[in-house]
Structure formats: C-alpha cells, structure tokens
Motif scaffolding. Structure first.
Motif, short mmCIF file in Angstrom:
data_model
loop_
_atom_site.label_atom_id
_atom_site.label_comp_id
_atom_site.label_asym_id
_atom_site.label_seq_id
_atom_site.Cartn_x
_atom_site.Cartn_y
_atom_site.Cartn_z
N ALA A 11 0.83 -1.21 0.00
CA ALA A 11 0.00 0.00 0.00
C ALA A 11 0.87 1.26 0.00
O ALA A 11 0.57 2.23 -0.69
CB ALA A 11 -0.93 0.00 1.21
N GLN A 12 1.95 1.24 0.79
CA GLN A 12 2.87 2.38 0.81
C GLN A 12 3.52 2.59 -0.54
O GLN A 12 3.64 3.73 -1.02
CB GLN A 12 3.93 2.18 1.88
CG GLN A 12 3.43 2.30 3.31
CD GLN A 12 4.51 1.97 4.32
OE1 GLN A 12 5.22 0.97 4.20
NE2 GLN A 12 4.65 2.81 5.31
N GLU A 14 2.32 1.75 -3.43
CA GLU A 14 1.32 2.26 -4.37
C GLU A 14 1.04 3.74 -4.13
O GLU A 14 0.88 4.51 -5.09
CB GLU A 14 0.03 1.45 -4.22
CG GLU A 14 0.15 0.02 -4.76
CD GLU A 14 -1.11 -0.79 -4.53
OE1 GLU A 14 -1.98 -0.31 -3.78
OE2 GLU A 14 -1.21 -1.90 -5.09
N ARG A 15 1.01 4.16 -2.85
CA ARG A 15 0.81 5.58 -2.56
C ARG A 15 1.99 6.41 -3.09
O ARG A 15 1.80 7.49 -3.65
CB ARG A 15 0.65 5.80 -1.05
CG ARG A 15 -0.71 5.39 -0.50
CD ARG A 15 -0.93 5.97 0.88
NE ARG A 15 0.05 5.48 1.83
CZ ARG A 15 -0.10 4.40 2.57
NH1 ARG A 15 -1.21 3.68 2.46
NH2 ARG A 15 0.82 4.01 3.44
N GLU A 16 3.19 5.89 -2.90
CA GLU A 16 4.37 6.60 -3.40
C GLU A 16 4.34 6.70 -4.93
O GLU A 16 4.70 7.73 -5.50
CB GLU A 16 5.65 5.88 -2.96
CG GLU A 16 5.96 6.04 -1.48
CD GLU A 16 7.25 5.36 -1.09
OE1 GLU A 16 7.93 4.80 -1.99
OE2 GLU A 16 7.61 5.39 0.10
N ARG A 48 1.67 6.79 -6.85
CA ARG A 48 0.67 7.79 -7.23
C ARG A 48 1.21 9.20 -7.02
O ARG A 48 1.00 10.09 -7.85
CB ARG A 48 -0.63 7.58 -6.44
CG ARG A 48 -1.42 6.35 -6.87
CD ARG A 48 -2.83 6.41 -6.30
NE ARG A 48 -2.82 6.36 -4.85
CZ ARG A 48 -2.90 5.24 -4.14
NH1 ARG A 48 -2.99 4.08 -4.76
NH2 ARG A 48 -2.92 5.28 -2.82
N ALA A 49 1.89 9.41 -5.87
CA ALA A 49 2.46 10.73 -5.60
C ALA A 49 3.53 11.08 -6.63
O ALA A 49 3.63 12.23 -7.09
CB ALA A 49 3.05 10.76 -4.19
N ASN A 65 10.54 2.87 -7.66
CA ASN A 65 9.29 2.41 -7.05
C ASN A 65 8.80 1.14 -7.72
O ASN A 65 8.35 0.20 -7.05
CB ASN A 65 8.23 3.51 -7.16
CG ASN A 65 6.94 3.17 -6.47
OD1 ASN A 65 6.05 2.59 -7.06
ND2 ASN A 65 6.83 3.53 -5.20
#
Length: 463
Positions: free
Chosen positions: A46-47, A49-51, A53-54, A96
C-alpha cells in the motif's frame, strides 16, 4: 462376534488418531499473519502504491512546467531545472516499480509455498478420510452397531460405546468438510498466484517503458546543457543581475527587520515607562502631574533617551504575550508548514552550490526558488501580519509577513493581493507568481528568525 467387537474396540484408537491428525493439519493450514513488506525499505505494498501515485502527480506537474518553458525557442535555465526535476522523478518511478516487483516476487514465492503446503495437507486429509471409510466399512451395517452396543458389560460401557459411534460420525463429517475447505483454499491460492504473475508481467512492461522515457529525458537534458553552454556570456550577465537583485532584497529585508526590532523595543520601553510612572503616582500622589500640565522638555528628552538606549541594547523583536504565542506556534510547526504554492518543485536550494551550467561558479541562495506553473497563486505559509510590500528590481514584487519574531518573504510576484498591516491566515493567497520572458514561473521563498536567515526546506512540510 468377538472379532467384530474387537474391531469396534479399535474405533476409539482410530478416532483419537483421526482427531489428532485433523488438529495437526488445521494448525499447519492456519494462515500466519506476517506483515506484507518488500525487501527494500520494509515498505508495504500500500505504501509503495501511494508513493507511485504521488510520484506520478509530480511527473504531471513537472511535465506541465517543462511544457511552458519549452514554448520559447531559446534554451533556459528554467527549462533545464524542469528537465532535471522530471528526470529525478522519473528515476523515482523506476525505483518504485523495482520495489513493487521485489514485493510481488516475494509474494509469489510465499504463495507458491502455501500452495505446496495446501496440496500436501489435502493429500493427507484424503488419505486419513479413506482410512476412516475403510475402518467404518468393517462395521457398516446397523446390526453390527446394535450388537456392539448390547454386548456392553455395563451401562457405563454402553454409553461410552454410543458416544464413540457418534464421535466417529462427527469426525467423518468434519474430515469431509475440511477436505472441501482445503480444496477451495487451494483453488483461491492458485487463482491469486496467477493474478500475481500477471501483475508482475505488467509491471515489467511498465518498467521497460519508463526506462525508455528516462533515456529520452537524459538526451533532452544533454541537448539543453549544450545549448546553454553556448550562451555562457548571457548566462554570466544573467547571474550578475540576479546577484544584484539578491543583494537589494537582502538589504531591504535587513532594514525592515531592524525597523521592526526598533519599533517593538520603543513600544516596550514606553509601556515600561508608563507602568513605572503609574506605580510612582500610586505610591506618592503628591508628585502626580495635574490635569492639563504639559510634560517638560527635560522629561521628554529623558524619555526619548531612555527609548533610544533600550533600542540600542535589543537585537531581536520584543514580543508581547500575543506575538510570543504566535512565534511559539510557528516554531512548533517546523517541518509542517504548507508550501507557498500549490504545485511545483524546488529549482534552486538554500545555501551555496554550483551553477547548473557555468563551471567553477558558485551561487548562494538565501531561500529556495520554487518553480511552478504560470499564474499560480502564492499563499502565506502561516498566520501573521503583512509587514511590508515592496518592488525590488530583479525580484519584482515582494511581500514580507511577520509571525512574532519570525518573518517569511515571498519574492518574484507578478501582483499582490494584500496590504501592509493586514492580518493573513495560513494558505491565504497574497499574490500570483511572475513569469519571466523565458517562460519560467518561479517564486523566491525565505524564512528569517529576527536577523538570522534559515533554510526554508527545514520548515516546509512534504508535498
């Protein structure tokens, strides 16, 4: 009759063995709760994936800024900075993706291991169930069961054998249900494994595409550097003009801070003198001046001398309870202040560093330059009072906001939407960014504590 009775006497043993085997298999199949993390940095999926997207949002911002700088035919430092930012973010995208691939590979290996264990457990369950069926077939008819029960030597033995018969049926049902559940779990694991392998393949293709984009960006960067190197003379003139503008801005900031320190010191001295006079009148009413009496020249001169002496001794803003609370709150928000613009990147960092093109040339920055989109609003980073608004050649319009004994400076504004003395809130627009003839939109942001220049990056939060 005795042989069949003996067979039934073996049922408790078989039953206990079956129960123990079933319990052992259930323990083996129970999912172990492990944190799903990748091998690099201990980050969860999840982390990651958030990175990602950012990072993709940063690429979109950098692409938009780069597009604006590329509208001009001539290469510029702003264009080079936008390319560098996009190149840096692109490398982050690839890192990433590599981390996600590592995570998925570990996940695939864990799932494969789980599939193997589940398959082994399923085979053991089937073998155990077949053994129970075989034992049950020896005494399958109801006549044998009745004879087994009525052959009991006592009522207690009768109840015990009856309980064994019931437990035997329950174990068979439990084994059948366990086999069905294990088969379903195995099917789900195999489906999940296939999905993970497909996800891995998609990510590998994405990584290959992003690496091609990286090579393209490096080629563009090299081309811009080559063009800029051919403009060395104009770059040196531009640098000299910037240094003059920075010097003018530094002088203005120093002057305004000094004036504010003096103003606060005089105000504090007057309040102290008034409090002292009030205390003296309270202690000796006879010495109190009569209504309408004007102060003497000597007393006025003495008061001014006391104020000037107080100002000369002070090198920082004298705080009132209200401004002290504001300054304390500003300090507590170190590393959490919002950015002065909603989008953009730091194109030139705080302190001394090499010029991006000119060799053996070191530039010094009192704040940070944030490159953004044309027409972007510039916002106050914290509650405060607009101390001054001015125009500095080379820095365009500037706004200086006071937060107790802290000051934030916003330079390179096209226009200003606040007035001197106005109270502003955090994230309140104070103007719009200026876009130079080369298409570069950039705001200069500084943080000061009294007369000390601070690194703004230590105060701004993460975007």
């Amino acid at each position: 009759m005795r042989v069949r009775s003996k067979l039934w006497l073996l049922l408790p043993v078989a039953l206990l063995v079956s129960v123990q085997a079933s319990t052992s298999l259930l323990a083996q199949q129970r999912p172990r709760s492990k944190p799903r993390t990748s091998s690099s940095g201990g980050k969860s999926k999840a982390q990651l994936e958030r990175e990602r997207r950012a990072t993709l949002r940063r690429i979109q911002e950098a692409s938009k800024i780069l597009e604006q700088t590329q509208r001009q035919k001539q290469a510029s430092v702003g264009q080079l900075n936008a390319l560098k930012e996009k190149l840096t973010v692109q490398q982050g995208v690839i890192r990433n993706i590599s981390n996600e691939l590592t995570y998925i590979e570990n996940d695939v290996q864990q799932t494969q291991t789980q599939v193997q264990h589940t398959q082994q457990n399923l085979e053991q369950l089937k073998a155990e169930y077949a053994r129970l069926i075989y034992i049950g077939s020896k005494t399958a008819n109801s006549y044998n069961r009745v004879m087994f029960l009525f052959a009991s030597e006592s009522f207690n033995q009768f109840m015990l054998r009856l309980r064994y018969i019931r437990q035997y049926a329950e174990v068979r049902q439990a084994q059948a249900a366990q086999i069905s559940n294990t088969q379903q779990r195995l099917s789900a694991q195999l489906t999940g494994l296939q999905e993970k392998k497909q996800e891995k393949g998609t990510l590998l293709n994405t990584q290959l595409s992003e690496k091609k984009n990286l090579l393209t960006l490096k080629t563009q960067q090299d081309q811009v550097v080559t063009k800029l190197s051919q403009q060395e003379e104009s770059l040196r003139q531009e640098l000299a003009a910037r240094q003059q503008a920075v010097s003018r801005l530094d002088n203005l900031i120093a002057l305004k801070v000094k004036e504010e320190i003096a103003r606060a010191a005089r105000l504090a001295a007057r309040r102290a003198a008034a409090a002292k006079a009030a205390a003296a009148r309270a202690n000796n009413p006879a010495t109190a001046p009569r209504p309408g009496d004007a102060p003497s020249r000597a007393s006025t001169a003495a008061a001014e001398a006391a104020e000037n002496a107080a100002v000369e001794r002070v090198d920082r803003v004298t705080l009132t309870p209200e401004t002290a609370s504001l300054a304390s709150s500003f300090t507590e928000n170190r590393g959490q202040l919002p950015w002065p613009v909603g989008r953009g990147f730091i194109s030139q960092r705080f302190g001394r560093h090499n010029h991006p093109v000119l060799h053996n040339v070191v530039v010094e920055n009192r704040g940070v330059d944030i490159q953004t989109s044309a027409g972007e609003q510039v916002r106050a980073v914290f509650d405060g009072k607009v101390l001054t608004i001015a125009s500095v050649p080379g820095m365009n319009n500037i706004v200086m906001v006071q937060h107790g004994d802290y000051f934030t400076v916003y330079a390179k504004l096209r226009n200003v939407s606040v007035t001197e003395g106005q109270q502003v809130k955090a994230r309140q627009p104070i103007g719009t960014v200026y876009t130079d003839p080369e298409g570069t939109s950039e705001v200069q942001f500084q943080v000061w504590h009294n007369s000390s220049n601070l690194n703004p990056e230590n105060w701004l939060g993460r975007k």
